[in-house]
Design an enzyme around this catalytic site. Sequence first.
Site, PDB file in Angstrom:
ATOM      1  N   ARG A  39     -43.116   3.083 -22.850  1.00 59.62           N
ATOM      2  CA  ARG A  39     -42.902   2.595 -23.922  1.00 59.62           C
ATOM      3  C   ARG A  39     -43.249   0.943 -23.919  1.00 59.62           C
ATOM      4  NH1 ARG A  39     -37.316   5.267 -26.316  1.00 59.62           N
ATOM      5  NH2 ARG A  39     -38.354   6.765 -27.458  1.00 59.62           N
ATOM      6  N   LYS A 200     -32.662  25.235 -31.081  1.00 55.89           N
ATOM      7  CA  LYS A 200     -31.846  25.701 -32.196  1.00 55.89           C
ATOM      8  C   LYS A 200     -32.661  25.586 -33.636  1.00 55.89           C
ATOM      9  CE  LYS A 200     -27.344  25.240 -30.033  1.00 55.89           C
ATOM     10  NZ  LYS A 200     -26.086  24.610 -30.442  1.00 55.89           N
ATOM     11  N   GLY A 358     -39.457  14.157 -27.601  1.00 58.45           N
ATOM     12  CA  GLY A 358     -39.236  14.258 -26.176  1.00 58.45           C
ATOM     13  C   GLY A 358     -39.568  15.463 -25.428  1.00 58.45           C
ATOM     14  N   GLY A 381     -36.663  11.226 -32.928  1.00 58.00           N
ATOM     15  CA  GLY A 381     -36.103  11.180 -33.961  1.00 58.00           C
ATOM     16  C   GLY A 381     -36.916  10.961 -35.133  1.00 58.00           C
TER      17      GLY A 381
HETATM   18  P1  AMP Z   1     -35.350  21.059 -28.762  1.00 59.79           P
HETATM   19  O1  AMP Z   1     -34.837  19.871 -27.903  1.00 59.79           O
HETATM   20  O2  AMP Z   1     -34.599  21.739 -29.839  1.00 59.79           O
HETATM   21  O3  AMP Z   1     -36.813  21.010 -28.947  1.00 59.79           O
HETATM   22  O4  AMP Z   1     -35.092  22.312 -27.498  1.00 59.79           O
HETATM   23  C1  AMP Z   1     -35.752  22.351 -26.223  1.00 59.79           C
HETATM   24  C2  AMP Z   1     -35.059  23.102 -25.379  1.00 59.79           C
HETATM   25  O5  AMP Z   1     -35.279  24.442 -25.990  1.00 59.79           O
HETATM   26  C3  AMP Z   1     -35.610  23.080 -24.072  1.00 59.79           C
HETATM   27  O6  AMP Z   1     -34.729  22.699 -23.227  1.00 59.79           O
HETATM   28  C4  AMP Z   1     -35.818  24.579 -23.856  1.00 59.79           C
HETATM   29  O7  AMP Z   1     -35.639  25.154 -22.462  1.00 59.79           O
HETATM   30  C5  AMP Z   1     -35.152  25.284 -24.812  1.00 59.79           C
HETATM   31  N1  AMP Z   1     -35.475  26.763 -25.214  1.00 59.79           N
HETATM   32  C6  AMP Z   1     -36.551  27.149 -25.594  1.00 59.79           C
HETATM   33  N2  AMP Z   1     -36.761  28.466 -25.572  1.00 59.79           N
HETATM   34  C7  AMP Z   1     -35.690  28.945 -25.497  1.00 59.79           C
HETATM   35  C8  AMP Z   1     -34.772  30.175 -25.504  1.00 59.79           C
HETATM   36  N3  AMP Z   1     -35.749  31.338 -25.955  1.00 59.79           N
HETATM   37  N4  AMP Z   1     -33.793  30.550 -25.089  1.00 59.79           N
HETATM   38  C9  AMP Z   1     -33.041  29.244 -24.602  1.00 59.79           C
HETATM   39  N5  AMP Z   1     -33.454  27.945 -24.661  1.00 59.79           N
HETATM   40  C10 AMP Z   1     -34.662  27.710 -25.042  1.00 59.79           C
END
Ligand code: AMP
Length: 400
Positions: A39, A200, A358, A381
């Site tokens: 940054r 999620k 991130g 964000g």
């Molecule tokens: P996000 O912060 O929502 O972009 O989520 C990123 C996280 O999702 C990473 O730490 C990945 O390890 C996790 N992730 C991706 N695919 C899977 C999966 N099939 N099962 C569990 N965690 C996952």
Amino acid sequence: MSKFKTLDDLPADLTGKRVLVRVDLNVPMDGASVADDTRLRAMLPTVLELADKGALVLLLSHFGRPKGQSRPDMSTAQLVRPLTLLSGRSVRFIEDCQGPEAERGIMTMLPGNIGILENTRFHLGEELNDPDLAKGMAALGDYYVNDAFSSAHRAHASTEGIAHLLPSFAGRAMEAELAALETALGNPERPVAAVVGGAKVSSKLAVLGHLVSKVDHLIIGGGMANTFLAARGVNVGKSLAEHHLVGEADAIFDRAEAAGCIIHLPYDVVVAKEFVPNPPSVRTCNVHEVAPDEMILDVGPAAVEALGDAIKNCRTLVWNGPLGAFETPPFDAATVALAKIAAALTQDGSLVSVAGGGDTVAALNHAGVAADFSFVSTAGGAFLEWMEGRTLPGVAALMN
Ligand code: AMP
């Protein structure tokens, strides 16, 4: 998109003028040293350009979450040394971001000097967008420049309020970010594909809902794909899935169909019984063959090949979130493979690729291709809110 002014609209000679620059000094620290200076480096073009024009460059930023308290561990004074080393200029600390103490510090600055004002969040009014605080900051300067896209989703005194009180401009990093986002989703060359992955669905429902009306191909991966597979009647075993959201997933399928957007879900997957590096139980199977005690942890190789073919026919790609649990081998394979395809297409000149968030930056760095994408945003964000189609208050305030 309506237009905003840039540094090109400022007078060529700024000798002795005070330019307040909202930057993002919120860098991760490792004790007293900066753990990642991305940054700080991102704001250098703006800061040096203004300093070279003779301005007194006054940096405004939050640092951590002090919630209105003055806390030495969250003082921006810690950034004087790292910024001095990076910029090669005279950098000094200004003990407040408004008021007489700030004024006294600025009085001793010379043209071309850089001043780091104290953490804006030491004042409660920062996060409340208090007009008096915005006025106090504005009183210190002749011009306001916002170079912190990553903070632009917050309507705070230093990101929004102040922009209404001074002639306001986008800095070089902000300008590049907004241009890239406009190319990716505002006014993209079609066909457009979006990759949305991550843990999620719940955190990205608004993103998915907006994208189906904007893109031609929506590639869903990561843990969130499991909820969509469950909505399609697939038994996802022990996989991370939000079964209470299958109704929302169905609604997104319907909206996609109405809008002519093709949703891509994996048809083969990499599964395991335990979530550890290289588990003995790891195997690749069809989505309909996941056993009750298995977890889906990555998209399978056949699906990745098909996704690669889909983006080969696209002109624009926007990417947020990994396709699998990429931090744990071998569940990084799909993310790495698709990122390499996207990077190669970008380098060949057939694809404009914009990625952000991130985890996405970490995943592209892991794949070794971040530099080969057209643009990678380090904003978290703000990038997601932009993908939701929301107007970012800090950007809107520059449009006035
Ligand atoms: P996000 O912060 O929502 O972009 O989520 C990123 C996280 O999702 C990473 O730490 C990945 O390890 C996790 N992730 C991706 N695919 C899977 C999966 N099939 N099962 C569990 N965690 C996952």
